[in-house]
Motif scaffolding. Structure first.
Motif, PDB file in Angstrom:
ATOM      1  N   LEU A  62     -19.087  -7.291   0.026  1.00  0.00           N
ATOM      2  CA  LEU A  62     -17.967  -6.477   0.230  1.00  0.00           C
ATOM      3  C   LEU A  62     -16.792  -7.248  -0.082  1.00  0.00           C
ATOM      4  N   THR A  63     -16.224  -6.632  -1.048  1.00  0.00           N
ATOM      5  CA  THR A  63     -14.901  -7.196  -1.632  1.00  0.00           C
ATOM      6  C   THR A  63     -13.702  -5.932  -1.265  1.00  0.00           C
ATOM      7  N   VAL A  64     -12.627  -6.428  -0.775  1.00  0.00           N
ATOM      8  CA  VAL A  64     -11.486  -5.466  -0.611  1.00  0.00           C
ATOM      9  C   VAL A  64     -10.072  -5.952  -1.257  1.00  0.00           C
ATOM     10  N   ARG A  65      -9.689  -5.132  -2.108  1.00  0.00           N
ATOM     11  CA  ARG A  65      -8.314  -5.872  -2.747  1.00  0.00           C
ATOM     12  C   ARG A  65      -7.250  -4.711  -2.546  1.00  0.00           C
ATOM     13  N   GLY A  66      -6.178  -5.007  -2.454  1.00  0.00           N
ATOM     14  CA  GLY A  66      -4.802  -4.041  -2.129  1.00  0.00           C
ATOM     15  C   GLY A  66      -3.734  -4.374  -3.115  1.00  0.00           C
ATOM     16  N   ARG A  67      -3.100  -3.780  -3.816  1.00  0.00           N
ATOM     17  CA  ARG A  67      -2.047  -4.075  -4.536  1.00  0.00           C
ATOM     18  C   ARG A  67      -0.807  -3.602  -3.406  1.00  0.00           C
ATOM     19  N   GLY A  68      -0.228  -4.804  -3.152  1.00  0.00           N
ATOM     20  CA  GLY A  68       1.167  -4.482  -2.522  1.00  0.00           C
ATOM     21  C   GLY A  68       2.305  -4.155  -3.006  1.00  0.00           C
ATOM     22  N   SER A  69       3.423  -3.411  -2.684  1.00  0.00           N
ATOM     23  CA  SER A  69       4.663  -3.291  -3.314  1.00  0.00           C
ATOM     24  C   SER A  69       5.885  -3.865  -2.350  1.00  0.00           C
ATOM     25  N   SER A  70       6.963  -3.966  -3.306  1.00  0.00           N
ATOM     26  CA  SER A  70       8.098  -4.634  -2.624  1.00  0.00           C
ATOM     27  C   SER A  70       8.739  -3.435  -2.013  1.00  0.00           C
ATOM     28  N   PRO A  71       9.442  -3.783  -0.765  1.00  0.00           N
ATOM     29  CA  PRO A  71      10.200  -2.582   0.020  1.00  0.00           C
ATOM     30  C   PRO A  71      11.441  -2.661  -0.654  1.00  0.00           C
ATOM     31  N   GLN A  72      11.818  -1.321  -1.143  1.00  0.00           N
ATOM     32  CA  GLN A  72      13.207  -1.290  -1.690  1.00  0.00           C
ATOM     33  C   GLN A  72      14.161  -0.531  -0.660  1.00  0.00           C
ATOM     34  N   PRO A  73      14.920  -0.835   0.190  1.00  0.00           N
ATOM     35  CA  PRO A  73      15.563  -0.300   1.120  1.00  0.00           C
ATOM     36  C   PRO A  73      16.650   0.515   0.081  1.00  0.00           C
ATOM     37  N   ASP A  74      16.662   1.904   0.532  1.00  0.00           N
ATOM     38  CA  ASP A  74      17.649   2.808  -0.035  1.00  0.00           C
ATOM     39  C   ASP A  74      19.363   2.559   0.382  1.00  0.00           C
ATOM     40  N   ARG A  75      20.048   2.249  -0.275  1.00  0.00           N
ATOM     41  CA  ARG A  75      21.719   2.096  -0.203  1.00  0.00           C
ATOM     42  C   ARG A  75      21.854   0.860   0.782  1.00  0.00           C
ATOM     43  N   LEU A  76      20.807   0.110   0.789  1.00  0.00           N
ATOM     44  CA  LEU A  76      21.075  -1.174   1.715  1.00  0.00           C
ATOM     45  C   LEU A  76      21.144  -2.451   0.707  1.00  0.00           C
ATOM     46  N   ARG A  77      21.802  -3.354   1.420  1.00  0.00           N
ATOM     47  CA  ARG A  77      21.635  -4.712   0.543  1.00  0.00           C
ATOM     48  C   ARG A  77      20.902  -5.759   1.523  1.00  0.00           C
ATOM     49  N   LEU A  78      19.788  -6.112   1.172  1.00  0.00           N
ATOM     50  CA  LEU A  78      18.988  -7.016   1.703  1.00  0.00           C
ATOM     51  C   LEU A  78      19.579  -8.510   1.786  1.00  0.00           C
ATOM     52  N   VAL A  79      19.518  -9.005   3.100  1.00  0.00           N
ATOM     53  CA  VAL A  79      20.520 -10.396   3.421  1.00  0.00           C
ATOM     54  C   VAL A  79      19.250 -11.346   3.838  1.00  0.00           C
ATOM     55  N   HIS A  80      18.468 -10.911   4.314  1.00  0.00           N
ATOM     56  CA  HIS A  80      17.301 -11.991   4.736  1.00  0.00           C
ATOM     57  C   HIS A  80      15.872 -11.370   4.582  1.00  0.00           C
ATOM     58  N   LEU A  81      15.148 -12.093   3.840  1.00  0.00           N
ATOM     59  CA  LEU A  81      13.599 -11.535   3.746  1.00  0.00           C
ATOM     60  C   LEU A  81      12.731 -12.489   4.391  1.00  0.00           C
ATOM     61  N   GLU A  82      11.822 -12.061   5.357  1.00  0.00           N
ATOM     62  CA  GLU A  82      10.654 -12.775   5.792  1.00  0.00           C
ATOM     63  C   GLU A  82       9.459 -12.438   5.407  1.00  0.00           C
ATOM     64  N   PHE A  83       9.321 -11.179   5.137  1.00  0.00           N
ATOM     65  CA  PHE A  83       8.096 -10.497   4.439  1.00  0.00           C
ATOM     66  C   PHE A  83       7.923 -10.670   2.848  1.00  0.00           C
ATOM     67  N   GLU A  84       6.907 -11.391   2.388  1.00  0.00           N
ATOM     68  CA  GLU A  84       6.923 -11.679   1.092  1.00  0.00           C
ATOM     69  C   GLU A  84       5.797 -10.923   0.550  1.00  0.00           C
ATOM     70  N   PRO A  85       6.168  -9.999  -0.361  1.00  0.00           N
ATOM     71  CA  PRO A  85       5.053  -8.877  -0.723  1.00  0.00           C
ATOM     72  C   PRO A  85       4.236  -9.493  -1.434  1.00  0.00           C
ATOM     73  N   GLY A  86       2.920  -8.932  -2.118  1.00  0.00           N
ATOM     74  CA  GLY A  86       2.001  -9.600  -2.663  1.00  0.00           C
ATOM     75  C   GLY A  86       0.732  -8.597  -2.835  1.00  0.00           C
ATOM     76  N   ASP A  87      -0.268  -9.184  -3.192  1.00  0.00           N
ATOM     77  CA  ASP A  87      -1.524  -8.389  -3.520  1.00  0.00           C
ATOM     78  C   ASP A  87      -2.518  -9.118  -2.159  1.00  0.00           C
ATOM     79  N   TYR A  88      -3.395  -8.455  -1.778  1.00  0.00           N
ATOM     80  CA  TYR A  88      -4.378  -8.769  -0.997  1.00  0.00           C
ATOM     81  C   TYR A  88      -5.704  -8.576  -1.557  1.00  0.00           C
ATOM     82  N   GLU A  89      -6.491  -9.889  -1.140  1.00  0.00           N
ATOM     83  CA  GLU A  89      -8.292  -9.853  -1.530  1.00  0.00           C
ATOM     84  C   GLU A  89      -8.723 -10.551  -0.371  1.00  0.00           C
ATOM     85  N   ARG A  90      -9.929 -10.031  -0.016  1.00  0.00           N
ATOM     86  CA  ARG A  90     -10.789 -10.889   0.766  1.00  0.00           C
ATOM     87  C   ARG A  90     -12.259 -10.213   0.366  1.00  0.00           C
ATOM     88  N   SER A  91     -13.325 -11.202   0.623  1.00  0.00           N
ATOM     89  CA  SER A  91     -14.774 -10.676   0.361  1.00  0.00           C
ATOM     90  C   SER A  91     -15.368 -11.253   1.677  1.00  0.00           C
TER      91      SER A  91
END
Length: 132
Positions: A62-91
């Motif tokens: 059983l293989t699970v893959r997910g394609r992540g997306s970067s959060p883009q806050p509306d009308r906000l300026r990102l000052v600190h990022l702890e969540f690093e977006p990416g893709d997911y995969e596990r079997s």
């Protein structure tokens, strides 16, 4: 646009090649729970929408893959990022006693829940003991 480039070569996308992305591949944290009916997997996949999840079961894997997306806050300026977006995969390698036709998957609030029911003939049965 046709499949051939100006030089006459076929583009990788047209040739059936899978496009690559320059993102990390994460192994999603997963809780596995055994129930009377089978197994339930709960996988963390933040930033993934249902259309970007691909689940396959081939030769008991059983293989699970997910394609992540970067959060883009509306009308906000990102000052600190702890969540690093990416893709997911596990079997996972499954035993042969699961009913592949009845597997269910639901994605809600960044958690993918997979219900893997056992085949009817694989369900444990209680054997009655009689006094002699």
């Amino acid at each position: 646009m046709n499949a051939e480039t100006e030089a006459g070569a076929v583009s990788p996308a047209a040739a059936g090649a899978e496009p690559t992305r320059n993102v990390r591949i994460w192994r999603p944290l997963t809780d596995v729970v055994e129930t009377a009916e089978g197994i339930v997997l709960m996988m963390e996949m933040p930033g993934v929408v249902a259309d970007d999840v691909d689940i396959t079961l081939e030769r008991r894997v059983l293989t699970v893959r997910g394609r992540g997306s970067s959060p883009q806050p509306d009308r906000l300026r990102l000052v600190h990022l702890e969540f690093e977006p990416g893709d997911y995969e596990r079997s996972f390698v499954l035993s042969e006693d699961f009913d592949a036709a009845r597997i269910e998957a639901v994605l809600k609030d960044g958690v993918l829940t997979l219900r893997l029911p056992r085949a009817a003939e694989a369900q444990p049965s209680k054997i009655q003991v009689k006094a002699a």
